[in-house]
Scaffold this motif. Sequence first.
Motif, short mmCIF file in Angstrom:
data_model
loop_
_atom_site.label_atom_id
_atom_site.label_comp_id
_atom_site.label_asym_id
_atom_site.label_seq_id
_atom_site.Cartn_x
_atom_site.Cartn_y
_atom_site.Cartn_z
N GLY A 170 0.81 -1.21 0.00
CA GLY A 170 0.00 0.00 0.00
C GLY A 170 0.84 1.26 0.00
N ALA A 171 1.98 1.23 0.68
CA ALA A 171 2.88 2.38 0.66
C ALA A 171 3.41 2.62 -0.74
CB ALA A 171 4.02 2.16 1.65
N TRP A 195 8.05 4.12 8.01
CA TRP A 195 7.94 4.93 6.79
C TRP A 195 8.48 6.33 7.08
CZ3 TRP A 195 4.09 8.93 6.82
CH2 TRP A 195 3.12 8.82 7.83
N SER A 229 -5.17 2.16 2.00
CA SER A 229 -4.68 1.70 0.71
C SER A 229 -5.48 0.50 0.21
CB SER A 229 -3.20 1.31 0.82
OG SER A 229 -3.06 0.11 1.56
N ALA A 286 -4.09 7.85 4.74
CA ALA A 286 -4.05 7.34 3.37
C ALA A 286 -3.37 5.98 3.30
CB ALA A 286 -3.31 8.35 2.47
N LEU A 287 -2.36 5.77 4.09
CA LEU A 287 -1.67 4.48 4.11
C LEU A 287 -2.59 3.39 4.66
CD1 LEU A 287 1.81 5.71 5.33
CD2 LEU A 287 1.35 4.59 3.13
N GLU A 320 1.76 2.06 -3.39
CA GLU A 320 0.66 2.74 -4.08
C GLU A 320 0.74 4.26 -3.88
OE1 GLU A 320 -3.07 1.34 -2.62
OE2 GLU A 320 -2.57 -0.78 -2.94
N GLN A 321 1.26 4.68 -2.71
CA GLN A 321 1.37 6.11 -2.39
C GLN A 321 2.68 6.71 -2.90
OE1 GLN A 321 -1.24 7.58 -0.82
NE2 GLN A 321 -2.29 5.61 -0.71
N GLY A 322 3.46 5.92 -3.61
CA GLY A 322 4.71 6.41 -4.17
C GLY A 322 5.91 6.30 -3.25
N ARG A 325 -2.81 12.92 7.83
CA ARG A 325 -3.46 12.64 6.55
C ARG A 325 -2.68 11.58 5.76
NH1 ARG A 325 -7.75 15.67 5.65
NH2 ARG A 325 -7.96 17.76 6.61
N GLN A 326 -1.36 11.63 5.82
CA GLN A 326 -0.57 10.59 5.15
C GLN A 326 -0.80 9.23 5.81
OE1 GLN A 326 3.46 10.98 4.00
NE2 GLN A 326 3.31 13.14 3.45
#
Length: 538
Positions: free
Chosen positions: A167-168, A347, A438, A434-435, A170-172, A430-431
């Motif tokens: 999933g990370a 992360w 995912s 989002a993680l 996916e977030q780049g 927020r980050q």
Amino acid sequence: MSGQAADSFDYVVVGSGAAGAIVAARLGEDAALRICVLEAGPPDHRPYLKLPAGFIKVIFNPAVAWQFSSEPTERTGGRRIPLPQGKTLGGSTSINGLVYNRGQREDFDGWAAQGNAGWSYDEVLPYFQRSEHFVDGGDPALRGHNGPLKVSLPHWPHPICEAFLEGAAEQGMARNPDYNGAYQKGVGYFQRSIHNGWRMSTVSCFLRPAVRRGNLDVRTHAQALRILVEGGRACGVEYLQDGVRRQVMARREVVVSAGAINTPKLLQLSGIGDGERLRALGIATQVHLPGVGQHLKDHFSVRLVASVKNATTINELARVPRLWGQAWQWLRGKPNILQLSPSVVHWFAASQPGLERPDLQGVFSPASYREGYVGQLDVFPGMTCGVWQHRPQSMGTVQLASADPLADPVVQPRYLAEEGDRQTLIRGVRQARALLQSQALAPYRVDEVMPGPQVQSDDEILDFIYRYGVSSYHLNGTARMGPRPEAGAVVDAQLRVHGLQGLRVIDASVMPEITSANTCAATMMIGEKGADLLRRAG
């Protein structure tokens, strides 16, 4: 633990934690020297101090951890934030979360740029390498492989951890196999001071082997009360043991390695600090150093929690009867939760575009804790994604409450006092959210429990941070290093206390700025370098 019982030594070291144990052990390599170590707490005999998972059993136990807390503010929801610090042999390395994280090259280059010669990244790297033995490889030009401290990756496969890493991506966020190597940015598994299922503390790796040489005297239940000063020179330490005040003298130097709260407390009790404040408490001033107890910094963290399906989390594995199976796996040397640190995956990321290096650190684990405190597991299957700001600008103080050496000082970190810190942490939340949301985690995710989907706006997120944010236990800076005491420096680049001979501070207190990392590894580096500075001085 004792090598001899004399009352006069070459060096007296106050504190046996991340730095103090290393200082004493390295000095003890010279058989001609005699060193005394004063530790306020007990020996590290309790089984939970040896077992990595014992972290949640000991960190809030007053028998082995100082139970300090911050003063409440509106930005902590009127709460006192617990600030436990190790109070046993090994100090906080015997009770901490075991993560090994040095920080970024720019952290130490920044220290040197403030006028602290010898503290650039290239100059401190050999001291990081001297301590560690990274058992899982790494670039030999950057990592240590012969030191006493074993550092390892978890080697604990779990589908939710792997899904989080996917999933990370996916977030780049790219996978980084060694954040203590060439660069920090990215995601991967935390490196920990754990080996073969056991905690690697500084007492087990450094101090206990050194005592066998016979020139170290380690005194437990020995709380330092004040540094003895004669003619402008530190000459010994008065301490309390078994209800009796005692003194131990230092022929060469006194070293204070008591941590970011107890070090400024001891200096102030000894008349080293802001003269006006000391006079108000009835303490005679030895050296006017207004920087003592100032510039306190910490990482203020907040954790998001989601409930889990389709996988077994640590929440269930930590309860009987499954816990018995985990204990059996530990005995067999197989992967198990007893040999884990509280945070499994890391992360490191920038909070917004345009930043050249990460200003956020995140943690992830297939486990969740009640109300965000890493102390008691939730009763439901859960996973946690936490975050903190690497380099907060908010700073606080540690000041004496009274002249009573047994009274806790007043600790006020002033968390989130600066607007920039608040905005950075909002972006971090927020980050983290989002993680957790995912696509890769979708097969395991049920609902967001903390803060919950109803929390969306910046103001709502900030309110959540105020009500549930906690310390990362990375306190530092209260006897900071710098060339000018009038600008708040307490020690010089040789870690000598300004204006007084024979006294050095060697611990996290001396950090000129907080590292972009958990602070334990850098504190051990300070211990290694500090020991060399002492040996060179003779």
